[in-house]
Design a protein around this motif. Sequence first.
Motif, PDB file in Angstrom:
ATOM      1  N   LYS A 185      20.576 -19.291 -12.048  1.00 30.78           N
ATOM      2  CA  LYS A 185      20.057 -19.828 -11.082  1.00 30.78           C
ATOM      3  C   LYS A 185      19.727 -21.504 -10.766  1.00 30.78           C
ATOM      4  O   LYS A 185      19.325 -21.506  -9.445  1.00 30.78           O
ATOM      5  CB  LYS A 185      18.061 -19.149 -11.671  1.00 30.78           C
ATOM      6  CG  LYS A 185      18.574 -17.375 -12.137  1.00 30.78           C
ATOM      7  CD  LYS A 185      16.969 -17.156 -12.461  1.00 30.78           C
ATOM      8  CE  LYS A 185      16.614 -16.080 -12.890  1.00 30.78           C
ATOM      9  NZ  LYS A 185      15.579 -14.633 -13.651  1.00 30.78           N
ATOM     10  N   GLU A 186      19.542 -21.605 -11.494  1.00 35.90           N
ATOM     11  CA  GLU A 186      19.707 -23.463 -10.936  1.00 35.90           C
ATOM     12  C   GLU A 186      20.623 -23.849 -10.022  1.00 35.90           C
ATOM     13  O   GLU A 186      20.505 -24.539  -9.014  1.00 35.90           O
ATOM     14  CB  GLU A 186      18.716 -24.435 -12.304  1.00 35.90           C
ATOM     15  CG  GLU A 186      19.120 -25.512 -11.329  1.00 35.90           C
ATOM     16  CD  GLU A 186      18.677 -27.222 -12.764  1.00 35.90           C
ATOM     17  OE1 GLU A 186      18.386 -28.107 -12.562  1.00 35.90           O
ATOM     18  OE2 GLU A 186      18.190 -26.267 -14.302  1.00 35.90           O
ATOM     19  N   TRP A 187      22.198 -23.258 -11.202  1.00 36.91           N
ATOM     20  CA  TRP A 187      23.307 -24.320 -10.320  1.00 36.91           C
ATOM     21  C   TRP A 187      24.032 -23.749  -9.662  1.00 36.91           C
ATOM     22  O   TRP A 187      24.884 -24.199  -9.221  1.00 36.91           O
ATOM     23  CB  TRP A 187      24.123 -25.047 -11.562  1.00 36.91           C
ATOM     24  CG  TRP A 187      23.049 -26.306 -12.066  1.00 36.91           C
ATOM     25  CD1 TRP A 187      22.386 -26.389 -13.098  1.00 36.91           C
ATOM     26  CD2 TRP A 187      23.177 -27.352 -11.932  1.00 36.91           C
ATOM     27  NE1 TRP A 187      21.759 -27.413 -13.126  1.00 36.91           N
ATOM     28  CE2 TRP A 187      22.146 -28.398 -12.565  1.00 36.91           C
ATOM     29  CE3 TRP A 187      24.300 -27.870 -11.395  1.00 36.91           C
ATOM     30  CZ2 TRP A 187      22.558 -29.916 -12.336  1.00 36.91           C
ATOM     31  CZ3 TRP A 187      24.363 -29.922 -10.586  1.00 36.91           C
ATOM     32  CH2 TRP A 187      23.004 -30.477 -11.701  1.00 36.91           C
ATOM     33  N   SER A 188      23.821 -22.355  -9.639  1.00 39.39           N
ATOM     34  CA  SER A 188      24.813 -21.585  -9.272  1.00 39.39           C
ATOM     35  C   SER A 188      25.417 -21.638  -7.749  1.00 39.39           C
ATOM     36  O   SER A 188      26.375 -21.967  -7.531  1.00 39.39           O
ATOM     37  CB  SER A 188      24.520 -19.661  -9.262  1.00 39.39           C
ATOM     38  OG  SER A 188      24.037 -19.391  -8.263  1.00 39.39           O
ATOM     39  N   GLU A 189      24.216 -21.717  -6.951  1.00 41.82           N
ATOM     40  CA  GLU A 189      24.613 -22.227  -5.243  1.00 41.82           C
ATOM     41  C   GLU A 189      25.146 -23.160  -5.471  1.00 41.82           C
ATOM     42  O   GLU A 189      25.944 -23.622  -4.065  1.00 41.82           O
ATOM     43  CB  GLU A 189      23.560 -21.595  -4.342  1.00 41.82           C
ATOM     44  CG  GLU A 189      22.922 -20.761  -5.074  1.00 41.82           C
ATOM     45  CD  GLU A 189      21.721 -19.636  -3.215  1.00 41.82           C
ATOM     46  OE1 GLU A 189      21.806 -20.429  -2.758  1.00 41.82           O
ATOM     47  OE2 GLU A 189      20.834 -18.882  -3.880  1.00 41.82           O
ATOM     48  N   ILE A 190      24.824 -24.058  -6.091  1.00 37.99           N
ATOM     49  CA  ILE A 190      25.105 -25.609  -5.812  1.00 37.99           C
ATOM     50  C   ILE A 190      26.838 -25.789  -6.550  1.00 37.99           C
ATOM     51  O   ILE A 190      27.375 -26.243  -5.501  1.00 37.99           O
ATOM     52  CB  ILE A 190      24.445 -26.976  -6.992  1.00 37.99           C
ATOM     53  CG1 ILE A 190      23.253 -26.990  -5.828  1.00 37.99           C
ATOM     54  CG2 ILE A 190      25.412 -28.509  -6.541  1.00 37.99           C
ATOM     55  CD1 ILE A 190      21.841 -28.020  -6.927  1.00 37.99           C
ATOM     56  N   ASP A 191      27.034 -24.675  -7.174  1.00 38.83           N
ATOM     57  CA  ASP A 191      28.653 -25.035  -8.068  1.00 38.83           C
ATOM     58  C   ASP A 191      29.337 -24.515  -6.924  1.00 38.83           C
ATOM     59  O   ASP A 191      30.560 -24.444  -6.826  1.00 38.83           O
ATOM     60  CB  ASP A 191      28.127 -24.553  -9.146  1.00 38.83           C
ATOM     61  CG  ASP A 191      28.025 -25.711 -10.310  1.00 38.83           C
ATOM     62  OD1 ASP A 191      27.930 -26.796 -10.417  1.00 38.83           O
ATOM     63  OD2 ASP A 191      27.723 -25.347 -11.366  1.00 38.83           O
ATOM     64  N   LEU A 192      29.342 -23.178  -6.391  1.00 41.10           N
ATOM     65  CA  LEU A 192      30.111 -22.520  -5.365  1.00 41.10           C
ATOM     66  C   LEU A 192      29.753 -22.375  -4.882  1.00 41.10           C
ATOM     67  O   LEU A 192      31.248 -23.363  -3.608  1.00 41.10           O
ATOM     68  CB  LEU A 192      29.012 -21.329  -5.593  1.00 41.10           C
ATOM     69  CG  LEU A 192      29.482 -20.008  -4.424  1.00 41.10           C
ATOM     70  CD1 LEU A 192      31.270 -20.051  -5.519  1.00 41.10           C
ATOM     71  CD2 LEU A 192      28.630 -19.268  -4.615  1.00 41.10           C
TER      72      LEU A 192
END
Length: 505
Positions: free
Chosen positions: A403-410
């Motif tokens: 939830k915290e990192w998925s969009e940043i990592d993607l």
Amino acid sequence: MRKNLLLIAIILLTGIAPSLSAQVSFGKPEKINENWRFILNDQKDGQAVALNDSRWQQVSLPHDWSVKGQLSPTLASCTGFLPGGIGWYRKTIDIPADKQGEKVYLYFEGVYNRSEVFLNGESLGKRPNGYISFMYDATPHIKYGEENVIAVRVDHSQSADSRWYTGSGIYRDVWLVYANPVHIAQWGVYAYPEEVRNGYKLNVEVDIQNEEKSNVSLTVLNELFSPEGKLVAKESKRLVVEAGKENKLTTSLRVNKPSLWSLSDPNLYELKTTVLKGKVVTDQTVTRTGFRSYTFDANKGFALNGEWMKVKGVCIHHDAGVLGAAVPQDVWKRRLETLKEVGVNAIRTSHNPQATDLYNLCDEMGILVLNEMYDEWVFPKRKWLEGWNFGTPGFEGSYDIFKEWSEIDLADFVRRDRNHISVFAWSIGNEVDYPNDPYSHPVLGGEKAGFTQASYGGYNPDAPDAMELGDIAKRLVKVVKTFDNARPVTAGLAGVAMSNETEYP
């Protein structure tokens, strides 16, 4: 001619060389893989500058400590019966006094996993995903003209966190990057081909960062060189970037009859991007690119450059057997050559971003890449501990950071790899729709006629609702399309009948 000679002279005088070896697309990268110190325990105050690390093991990167560990049946079968743990790395670097005024960055291609990086005792940040490349601005903590201590804590204490061997440690290259305060942004050059009437054009986007205290007026020069090294197109544009901000330049370069990238003739071009402030070059980078077209048709299948073909692919994980996760480029090359010999023309990066070497080789050798991210989303999958599909499973994983990192990592994943001409599609997940692992749907009850599948225990109303898969998928697709609208997005399905009832993928 005089202008060309002047530009060459400026480049030589400023000492700026095009950056093609590192992935960051700006500045002057230097690989710093040698002379690290390592200890496999959670050293108290391991980041402290005064810590005596002389008795630690001396290692060179890339480094995977798990593959050197003791195999044991008491360890998880899902990750090869090898240990994880917590380890620390340290390295001392000299930053010359004459670098004062330049920006200094640390770039890590991959650390497995849950890492925290320190410089001179100060935390630069944390990155929990073990497959993502990341960079920190080290400038505020640099001591120019002195020794500086880099320390990295790696926490793989959740050693059974995957369904395959992961490795542990700083298992990919590390770079020190010097840059002018006015420079191309990280992964800031984006080039993608588009077939047009009577030829192709290369669409180019360049993001520029201005870390000075005043606005700057710049000239951005893009030059395209053929596989033979011949200049075939160029474009120069002006750009104003406000103090402390970023601005984007968009342009295109027309090539009437380019040499196309194909499976048999993987022709590669080089795009040289130069940023000038007046007559001074502030940054320069070289981006490898090419020209090709893709066609996806529900009835005919897939075509590359108008040639219909079957995609004959294999799934490749990031390790190399007994070599572990720190894989030399020569090993990747030999594996890909062998695969091509038996008829393979595509690979799928199962199920996470891989080392830059792999993508570079696929560009050079003419191998299509389905580039994939994520094996699980907000819920963990079963991880087998005592055998294959045997015993009581564990549920460690990366779901807790999703939830915290998925969009940043993607976003970082797409921005890093979008210039690889071999990448023909993105995948946002692998089999996150396993029936009852953990998602469930009424269709598993078997009451609906038509296409069905194994129900894996039938419908479980207490399990997470499979309809959530569509909501997450749409959010992830939006992230991909923000940074690359030139390729399709897909996902790997396991529960096809169930997923057909949702909007996944």
